[in-house]
Design an enzyme around this catalytic site. Structure first.
Site, PDB file in Angstrom:
ATOM      1  N   PHE B 239     -58.568  68.279 -34.788  1.00 15.45           N
ATOM      2  CA  PHE B 239     -58.967  66.873 -34.657  1.00 15.45           C
ATOM      3  C   PHE B 239     -58.678  66.063 -35.906  1.00 15.45           C
ATOM      4  O   PHE B 239     -59.328  65.054 -36.166  1.00 15.45           O
ATOM      5  CB  PHE B 239     -60.463  66.769 -34.283  1.00 15.45           C
ATOM      6  CG  PHE B 239     -60.874  67.689 -33.167  1.00 15.45           C
ATOM      7  CD1 PHE B 239     -60.291  67.562 -31.912  1.00 15.45           C
ATOM      8  CD2 PHE B 239     -61.804  68.696 -33.367  1.00 15.45           C
ATOM      9  CE1 PHE B 239     -60.640  68.407 -30.876  1.00 15.45           C
ATOM     10  CE2 PHE B 239     -62.151  69.557 -32.332  1.00 15.45           C
ATOM     11  CZ  PHE B 239     -61.575  69.408 -31.090  1.00 15.45           C
ATOM     12  N   ARG B 644     -43.640  59.794 -19.791  1.00 17.07           N
ATOM     13  CA  ARG B 644     -43.529  61.038 -19.024  1.00 17.07           C
ATOM     14  C   ARG B 644     -44.723  61.932 -19.317  1.00 17.07           C
ATOM     15  O   ARG B 644     -45.100  62.123 -20.477  1.00 17.07           O
ATOM     16  CB  ARG B 644     -42.240  61.771 -19.408  1.00 17.07           C
ATOM     17  CG  ARG B 644     -42.171  63.172 -18.822  1.00 17.07           C
ATOM     18  CD  ARG B 644     -40.759  63.632 -18.544  1.00 17.07           C
ATOM     19  NE  ARG B 644     -40.714  65.003 -18.064  1.00 17.07           N
ATOM     20  CZ  ARG B 644     -40.831  65.350 -16.770  1.00 17.07           C
ATOM     21  NH1 ARG B 644     -40.981  64.410 -15.852  1.00 17.07           N
ATOM     22  NH2 ARG B 644     -40.771  66.613 -16.405  1.00 17.07           N
ATOM     23  N   ILE B 645     -45.317  62.467 -18.238  1.00 15.63           N
ATOM     24  CA  ILE B 645     -46.390  63.446 -18.369  1.00 15.63           C
ATOM     25  C   ILE B 645     -45.736  64.813 -18.209  1.00 15.63           C
ATOM     26  O   ILE B 645     -45.184  65.124 -17.154  1.00 15.63           O
ATOM     27  CB  ILE B 645     -47.464  63.237 -17.269  1.00 15.63           C
ATOM     28  CG1 ILE B 645     -48.033  61.813 -17.320  1.00 15.63           C
ATOM     29  CG2 ILE B 645     -48.551  64.293 -17.386  1.00 15.63           C
ATOM     30  CD1 ILE B 645     -48.775  61.461 -18.578  1.00 15.63           C
ATOM     31  N   GLY B 718     -47.387  60.556 -25.649  1.00 12.45           N
ATOM     32  CA  GLY B 718     -48.454  61.249 -26.368  1.00 12.45           C
ATOM     33  C   GLY B 718     -49.822  60.800 -25.902  1.00 12.45           C
ATOM     34  O   GLY B 718     -50.103  59.614 -25.803  1.00 12.45           O
ATOM     35  N   GLU B 721     -54.770  61.459 -28.351  1.00 16.56           N
ATOM     36  CA  GLU B 721     -55.752  60.586 -28.986  1.00 16.56           C
ATOM     37  C   GLU B 721     -55.946  59.281 -28.216  1.00 16.56           C
ATOM     38  O   GLU B 721     -56.403  58.299 -28.769  1.00 16.56           O
ATOM     39  CB  GLU B 721     -55.319  60.296 -30.426  1.00 16.56           C
ATOM     40  CG  GLU B 721     -55.337  61.550 -31.285  1.00 16.56           C
ATOM     41  CD  GLU B 721     -54.658  61.335 -32.622  1.00 16.56           C
ATOM     42  OE1 GLU B 721     -55.371  61.020 -33.581  1.00 16.56           O
ATOM     43  OE2 GLU B 721     -53.428  61.479 -32.713  1.00 16.56           O
TER      44      GLU B 721
END
Lengths: 340, 755
Positions: B239, B644-645, B718, B721
């Site tokens: 994290f 894109r996943i 991404g 986060e």
């Protein structure tokens, strides 16, 4: 953690004998008993407790680990596990407040290990007590002062406090016992005795290091809860920052016997999260007796319960929250459907 | 398909189970502190109990007398370690407080390290070390006496004349918000094990940047980084806390060298609060001006952040918030407040968690003031050309996210009056907010090797910090080379591999997949050329353009095919290996060289030719007990668009975990500080609360299809986060809806809602 001797006690006599030589209050004694280990081992790891000898009393569970329910009441072996008592059908049916204090405490893993006797003796979560790098803690080091008085005290007590200590009693189960007038059987080097559960914990006064009536080598062996018309109409309300696995900010154990038209015949109330010891709220009980249990009566009782509260910088809200918790608990208990 | 493995929609990869799933649930996966090493000595840290002053004495006699103690390292006998300058950014030291005294600059500063034959002896001896101090009154945080406040930069995002626009605005709001200190509290503690073999050092330490750690450690030890090998195949939560080198690493390495045997340190949970970084508390003053129809004409945002006395760490999230809407005019400022605290650092979504919380709360206040639906307020101010820079967005699906999440949530039944929705004793509140995260790209290298059997090996010193990087990188290679995922082996987290980017800024998938594509394409090129330029074989004479790879074969458009094995035999090779480098647009030309030297090179977000962000919309329901005021979140729905996943299973897990984190941010997480002593009070996970299962009964994640050919070759934005941004504001907004109370300081607690 300091090195220590480990022994197992196969009998009460052996336990008493092994522990008998020590002096002072029980928590300061160089000989400590361990059952579930869920409090003692934690405190040893962080050096708050440094016993020279630890006596494992789990073998005594054969004799003091059972749960028996009769018409006269409940007998809970002090070495019964929290989960075992919480799951007992008679406890759940006839003493819901007891089952709820256990269900709402800790996590399932801890409840599987922790014993009822050990749970009663759970020590405070005061962060200044639990971190030995803070030098001022009268509970750890008598006469050293109290870092919590002017420190971070959001979770500290408002009832039963002294200038020496404002540490909150963290448990839940004890509130149920105190409300239900339970008694404790105790064995020790001087023989056996019986005390009221309400007398087990001592107010901090000027000696917050002396937490209970128990002397060195004394063990709680059984818990006796008398039957009563109020035990079925009972509940435990625990208010906390998250939904599970958290200590109470305020809690109320309530048992009621109601007459016609919701008139209060008997009210048994103990408060948690707000006091230095499991807190029997007799003034609140007196305020309710003979009255019809409506919102106004509940609020009057809550007012009485916190009449003597003393607040600090971050815990003033506990007075209001404690009152609201009690009002909600009383009204919820009055609404319970009781099967006879 | 199941809830945990959502059916892929357009531009989404299959929900492959994690390649490391079985290893992790069975305990077979070896985390750095699990690595067996020969005859290790055990280290335990001793930390200061004051936050400011000087070590007057350190009595180690009793500690040295504990049986099994080998050595005690203090300021006296660790002077050989070089001091490194603090530079905010991945890979460098986490703080400039690196020495073990005599100056004490923060609570819990390391002042000694005991090394013993057993952990038990080391722990016992550590408690026997007696420190005495010349204590000075410390400054704990905002408003403490003795803090120093400085601007956090020279220029801040600005557009037009915001003051004039505010003065002329038909509707304005002004409000102040605050967020608390938070600690990462990964389940895996801060551990380091060091093993020397001659002049070569192996370091087992969980890391988000093994090249950074290798190079920074080499500098502290004054040795050649090529002789350091950092091994970190699995990381048990990071994290942001494991992206920089903390002072412990050099100490353990030095101890192991001095003692001539491996040394292992597992710092305790409470020490983790002070020997590494944390999310600093922030304060915000925001003003918004708008027309009555909701169009915003002015946005001002002044942020203040706590940092340590020597180091100016900042997150300055205004550079992200100003992109979110069409604001008309903008004025921002950020300052840092130097206090006697350990140096803060990256924590999941560093700039946007506090700053977007403040902005999205203010947006809700504006919607209330306007009497406007908060979703419509976002729609009216949706943006395609950036207010500050005039740049266009590569893609922006914010309102699609709002519409999908609103529909799934049932927002149409929203009754906007506070307290208008109630279920018995529980007040119901609904709220929503925007989530955003800049699309970062990192310089990276990758090596891909293909065997005739169709087996593929991908090697890059990137990091799987629990996110699924092994799996999605493997999927990318499998897809590109037309082999099944089962044929792909992925190696990460090892500084002997080609360098990967810091696992920060949610860039790993986008960056590494882009490099893997490049390496795979070079392999394809060789294979296709071999197949098509051959004089014989089924694909002889074909144009490479009509060939592709599937099922371990090169296939022509008309169906003619040749197996990889046959093509490679034709090539006369037993393996094809390609090394590729990906240097993202906007990165310095020597970006790869810098990366090899341990410097993180990140670009993207608002900094490129176009604005690139992943976006989302989150809706929550809260219930507040009418009498005792507990706040609970029975359900949350989030819809997210992130290009894109790669894998709908791991993406959902990231997004769901993010929303849970956001619930914690709103209601639970806060490190308490004793202001007299500037010391953390609840430095354990019994008192530092995070949500438990009972706090998150229902989290629904919707992935909104989005194609973005401009962000990077992988088309990935991404997600790691993204989803924890916005949740806290959505909850605060819902609490307002339930109770009519606007709570602006997090976390929201019972006492805020009493009376």
């Amino acid at each position: 953690m300091q090195p220590f001797h480990y022994r197992r006690a196969d009998s009460l006599d052996a336990a008493a004998q092994a522990a008998g030589a020590s002096r002072g209050s029980r928590v300061e004694a160089p000989v400590q008993f361990v059952a579930g280990g869920t409090t003692l081992l934690d405190l040893m790891k962080i050096e708050v407790m440094r016993p020279a000898t630890v006596i494992d009393i789990n073998p005594l569970a054969d004799r003091y680990g059972a749960i028996d329910a009769t018409d006269r009441g409940l007998r809970l072996g002090a070495l019964a596990r929290m989960a075992q008592a919480a799951d007992d059908p008679a406890v759940r049916r006839d003493y819901p407040v007891i089952a709820q204090t256990l269900d709402l405490a800790a996590s399932q893993q801890l409840r599987n290990m922790a014993t009822l006797g050990g749970n009663l003796l759970q020590r405070t979560r005061c962060p200044y007590f639990r971190d030995v790098s803070w030098t001022a803690c009268n509970k750890r080091d008598p006469g050293s002062g109290c870092a919590a008085l002017e420190g971070v005290n959001r979770k500290h007590a408002v009832l039963g406090v002294s200038e020496a200590c404002i540490a909150t009693y963290p448990g839940d189960f004890a509130q149920a016992l105190v409300a239900l007038d339970a008694r404790l059987e105790i064995a020790g080097p001087q023989g056996r005795r019986e005390i009221a559960a309400a007398d087990l914990h001592r107010l901090p006064g000027e000696t917050p290091n002396v937490e209970t009536q128990l002397g060195p080598g004394e063990l709680i062996t059984s818990i006796l809860v008398p039957a009563g018309a109020w035990t079925r109409r009972s509940l435990y309300l625990k208010v906390r920052d998250r939904e599970s696995y958290d200590f109470a900010l305020a809690s109320a154990a309530v048992a009621l016997e109601l007459g016609d038209d919701d008139t209060v015949r008997e009210a048994r109330i103990a408060l948690g999260g707000v006091a230095t010891v499991p807190w029997r709220a007799r003034a609140a009980e007196d305020a309710l007796k003979g009255r019809r249990l409506d919102e106004a009566a509940a609020e009057a009782a809550a007012e009485a319960a916190f009449a003597d509260a003393q607040i600090r910088e971050h815990n003033a809200y506990k007075v209001d929250l404690g009152r609201r918790t009690l009002v909600r608990a009383l009204l919820d208990a009055a609404r319970l459907e009781i099967r006879t | 398909m199941s809830a945990a493995a959502p059916e892929p929609k357009a531009n989404m990869g299959r929900p492959e189970p994690r390649l490391d799933a079985r290893l992790k649930v069975t305990g077979e996966a070896r985390y750095p502190s699990d690595m067996p090493v020969g005859h290790p000595a055990h280290a335990v840290l001793v930390t200061s109990s004051i936050a400011r002053g000087r070590l007057a004495g350190l009595d180690t006699a009793a500690a040295r007398a504990v049986p099994g103690v080998i050595e005690i390292f203090t300021a006296e006998n660790t002077r050989e370690l070089k001091h490194l300058d603090y530079v905010p950014g991945g890979g460098g030291p986490s703080t400039s407080v690196q020495e073990l005294g005599p100056e004490i600059a923060h609570d819990g500063q390391i002042i000694a390290m005991v090394v013993a034959e057993t952990l038990e002896a080391a722990r016992e001896a550590a408690h026997a070390v007696k420190a005495s101090y010349d204590r000075q009154d410390p400054s704990a945080t905002f408003d403490s006496a003795g803090v120093e406040e400085k601007p956090a930069g020279k220029e801040f995002p600005k557009a037009g004349d915001a003051e004039a626009a505010l003065a002329a605005a038909e509707v304005t709001i002004a409000a102040e918000y605050g967020t608390p200190t938070q600690h990462h509290n990964a389940i895996e503690l801060f551990t380091t094990t060091c093993v020397w073999d001659g002049d070569r050092l192996t370091v087992h330490e969980p890391s988000q940047f093994v090249y950074g750690l290798k190079n920074a450690l080499a500098a502290r030890l004054a040795m050649d980084p090529a002789k350091i090998h950092v091994v970190s195949p699995y990381v048990g939560g990071a994290f942001g806390a494991k992206a920089q080198m903390t002072p412990r690493t050099a100490l353990v390495a030095f101890a192991a060298k001095t003692l001539g045997r491996p040394v292992k340190l597992v710092a305790s949970r409470d020490q983790g609060f002070t020997i590494a970084t944390y999310r600093a508390e922030t304060r915000h003053r925001i003003r918004l001006g708008a027309r009555r129809d909701g169009k915003i004409v002015a946005y001002t945002h002044e942020g203040r952040e706590v940092t340590s006395r020597p180091d100016a760490y900042k997150v300055a999230g205004v550079s992200d918030t100003v992109r979110l809407y069409d604001f008309g005019t903008v004025a921002t400022h950020v300052s840092v407040v130097h206090a006697d605290r350990n140096t803060p650092g990256f924590m999941r979504s560093p700039p946007v968690v506090p700053y977007v919380y403040a902005l999205e709360s203010a947006m809700d206040e504006l919607a209330v003031r306007l009497g406007m639906d908060p979703v419509e307020l976002r729609r009216v101010n949706d943006v395609t050309r950036d207010t500050v820079s005039g740049k266009m967005w590569t893609s922006r699906s914010l309102m699609k996210c709002y519409d999908e999440a609103a529909a799934a949530f049932g927002w149409a039944d929203h009754k906007p009056e506070p307290g208008a929705m109630r279920d018995g004793d529980w007040l119901i509140g609904w709220g929503c907010a925007t989530a955003c995260y800049p699309t970062h790209l990192g310089a990276t290298a990758a090596r891909v090797r293909l065997l005739p059997s169709g087996e593929v090996r991908v090697q890059v010193a990137a990091h799987d910090i629990g996110t699924g990087a092994y799996t999605v990188i493997g999927q990318q290679a499998a897809e590109r080379l037309g082999v099944p995922l089962a044929a792909v082996t992925v190696e990460l987290g090892d500084s002997d591999l080609p360098p990967g980017p810091v696992a920060g800024g949610s860039n790993t998938t986008a960056s590494v997949c882009s490099a893997v594509i490049k390496a795979c394409d070079a392999i394809r090129e060789k294979l296709l050329r071999a197949a098509s330029t051959s004089n014989e074989g089924p694909l002889a004479g074909r144009s490479p353009a009509e060939l592709s790879f599937t099922d371990g074969r090169a296939v022509a458009t008309d169906g003619a095919a040749e197996s990889i094995a046959d093509v490679m035999q034709r090539l006369g090779t037993a393996a094809i290996e390609e090394y590729a480098e990906y240097l993202p647009p906007g990165a310095p030309a020597d970006g790869l060289r810098r990366l090899y030297g341990g410097k993180a090179v990140l670009t993207g977000g608002p900094h490129g030719e176009k604005i690139m962000y992943a976006l989302g919309a989150e809706f929550v329901e809260v219930r507040v007990h009418a009498r005792t005021r507990e706040v609970r979140v029975p359900r949350a729905v989030g819809a997210f668009a992130g290009g894109r996943i790669m894998n709908t299973r791991t993406a959902r897990s990231q997004l769901m975990g993010g929303m849970i984190w956001g619930i914690g941010s709103a209601l639970h997480e806060a490190t308490e500080i004793d202001r007299r002593e500037a010391r953390y009070i609840n430095d354990n996970i019994a008192e530092y609360l995070i949500p438990v299962n009972a706090d998150v009964p229902s989290i629904e994640v919707i992935m909104v299809p989005e194609e973005d050919a401009e962000v990077n070759p992988a088309g990935v934005k991404g997600l790691g986060e993204l989803a924890n941004v916005g949740t806290a504001a959505a909850i605060a907004n819902a609490v307002y809806h339930a109770t009519g109370r606007r709570i602006r300081d997090l976390p929201i607690r019972i006492e805020d809602l009493l009376a």
